[in-house]
Design a protein around this motif. Sequence first.
Motif, mmCIF file in Angstrom:
data_model
loop_
_atom_site.group_PDB
_atom_site.id
_atom_site.type_symbol
_atom_site.label_atom_id
_atom_site.label_comp_id
_atom_site.label_asym_id
_atom_site.label_seq_id
_atom_site.Cartn_x
_atom_site.Cartn_y
_atom_site.Cartn_z
ATOM 1 N N CYS A 188 8.955 -19.263 -56.573
ATOM 2 C CA CYS A 188 9.672 -17.932 -56.121
ATOM 3 C C CYS A 188 10.939 -17.591 -56.793
ATOM 4 C CB CYS A 188 9.210 -17.525 -54.834
ATOM 5 S SG CYS A 188 7.562 -17.520 -54.323
ATOM 6 N N GLU A 189 11.738 -18.412 -56.564
ATOM 7 C CA GLU A 189 13.209 -18.147 -57.003
ATOM 8 C C GLU A 189 13.124 -18.250 -58.330
ATOM 9 O OE1 GLU A 189 16.371 -20.903 -55.110
ATOM 10 O OE2 GLU A 189 15.972 -19.579 -53.229
ATOM 11 N N MET A 191 10.719 -17.141 -60.318
ATOM 12 C CA MET A 191 10.154 -15.806 -60.832
ATOM 13 C C MET A 191 11.037 -14.673 -60.287
ATOM 14 S SD MET A 191 7.129 -16.184 -61.820
ATOM 15 C CE MET A 191 7.786 -17.671 -62.721
ATOM 16 N N ALA A 192 11.654 -14.539 -59.241
ATOM 17 C CA ALA A 192 12.708 -13.562 -58.725
ATOM 18 C C ALA A 192 14.003 -13.566 -59.901
ATOM 19 C CB ALA A 192 13.390 -13.740 -57.485
ATOM 20 N N ILE A 225 1.357 -14.064 -58.534
ATOM 21 C CA ILE A 225 2.991 -13.354 -58.048
ATOM 22 C C ILE A 225 2.711 -12.240 -58.971
ATOM 23 C CG2 ILE A 225 5.140 -13.512 -57.925
ATOM 24 C CD1 ILE A 225 5.019 -16.334 -56.794
ATOM 25 N N GLN A 281 1.853 -17.855 -51.837
ATOM 26 C CA GLN A 281 2.655 -17.020 -52.904
ATOM 27 C C GLN A 281 3.340 -15.983 -52.370
ATOM 28 O OE1 GLN A 281 -0.699 -17.390 -52.613
ATOM 29 N NE2 GLN A 281 -1.560 -15.472 -53.792
ATOM 30 N N ILE A 284 7.244 -14.515 -52.427
ATOM 31 C CA ILE A 284 7.850 -13.810 -53.051
ATOM 32 C C ILE A 284 8.597 -12.621 -52.441
ATOM 33 C CG2 ILE A 284 6.042 -12.659 -53.784
ATOM 34 C CD1 ILE A 284 9.065 -13.728 -56.000
ATOM 35 N N TYR A 287 12.155 -12.357 -51.343
ATOM 36 C CA TYR A 287 13.370 -12.092 -52.349
ATOM 37 C C TYR A 287 13.011 -10.712 -52.752
ATOM 38 C CZ TYR A 287 13.235 -17.237 -52.584
ATOM 39 O OH TYR A 287 13.365 -18.409 -52.185
ATOM 40 N N ARG A 288 12.115 -9.915 -52.319
ATOM 41 C CA ARG A 288 12.211 -8.377 -52.661
ATOM 42 C C ARG A 288 12.418 -7.631 -51.437
ATOM 43 N NH1 ARG A 288 6.469 -8.724 -56.105
ATOM 44 N NH2 ARG A 288 7.302 -9.829 -57.934
#
Length: 288
Positions: A188-189, A191-192, A225, A281, A284, A287-288
């Motif tokens: 996730c990090e 992707m972010a 994601i 997943q 994520i 982080y949003r």
Amino acid sequence: MEAKKIGFVGTGVMGASIVKHLISAGHEVTIYTRTKSKADALISLGAKWAATPAEASKGQQIIFTMVGYPIDVEEVYNGEQGIFSSATAGTIVVDMTTSEPTLAQKLYAQAKEMGIHSLDAPVSGGDIGAKNGTLSLMIGGDQEVFEQLKPIFEVFGENIVYQGNAGAGQHTKMCNQIVIASGMIGVCESMAYGLSAGLKMEDVLRSITAGAAGSWSLSNLAPRILNEDLDPGFYIKHIIKDMKIALDEAERMNLQLPGLSLAKSMYDKLLEEGYGENGTQALIKYYR
């Protein structure tokens, strides 16, 4: 392979696919799940319906269980209408729930007193592995019973490994869940970071899934994601349960797992925000 009479308790996201494979292989499968309507598709394929775990277990050669939590495992085996109230000597019971190693050892001891064989056999591979019949199985219990059941396991699994005595399968699954829970932070990090940098993430994934960063989660969950698909291959509420089991077992072994503790705190926050029914997943969203 000779057709077997099989009871199956718990036909959720993964259990339903496993039952389909067993039916396709010619086995006679009797199922129980709390909500009958959720089993209609399996019944239409030939599964028999039972009103209780005891009814699903009566007269069966093999009984599989795949439920949510250790308390559910305890109930389906030892409840008033539980498996141990109807299963007879010579039956093999296989718990595929990700559960407590100590509970697996308890069930093994109870079963042995009744002349019943017990294996703990948690799986990995999520909904995709269950649908494709490519699950990884981690088996604890008597090795001769494992060898006897291996052809059945091969109906819905590929990587099937005997791990040792009762509870060893569950301990192995805890090793698996530690990697998944902590590893999803990295996925996730990544992707972010890439999205914030304005990268085309489909191209990023083409590069990094093939290199040293490659993992099952990166290959299978990162695309979800990007598609904003948070449907569960494995529920957040269940990974939290597994992390708690692993942390409790680690404490018994005087072992500190700071990475896992961090992952659990992050997932706990998502649970509080209502994401418990989503897949892992959905981290994520942190982080949003």
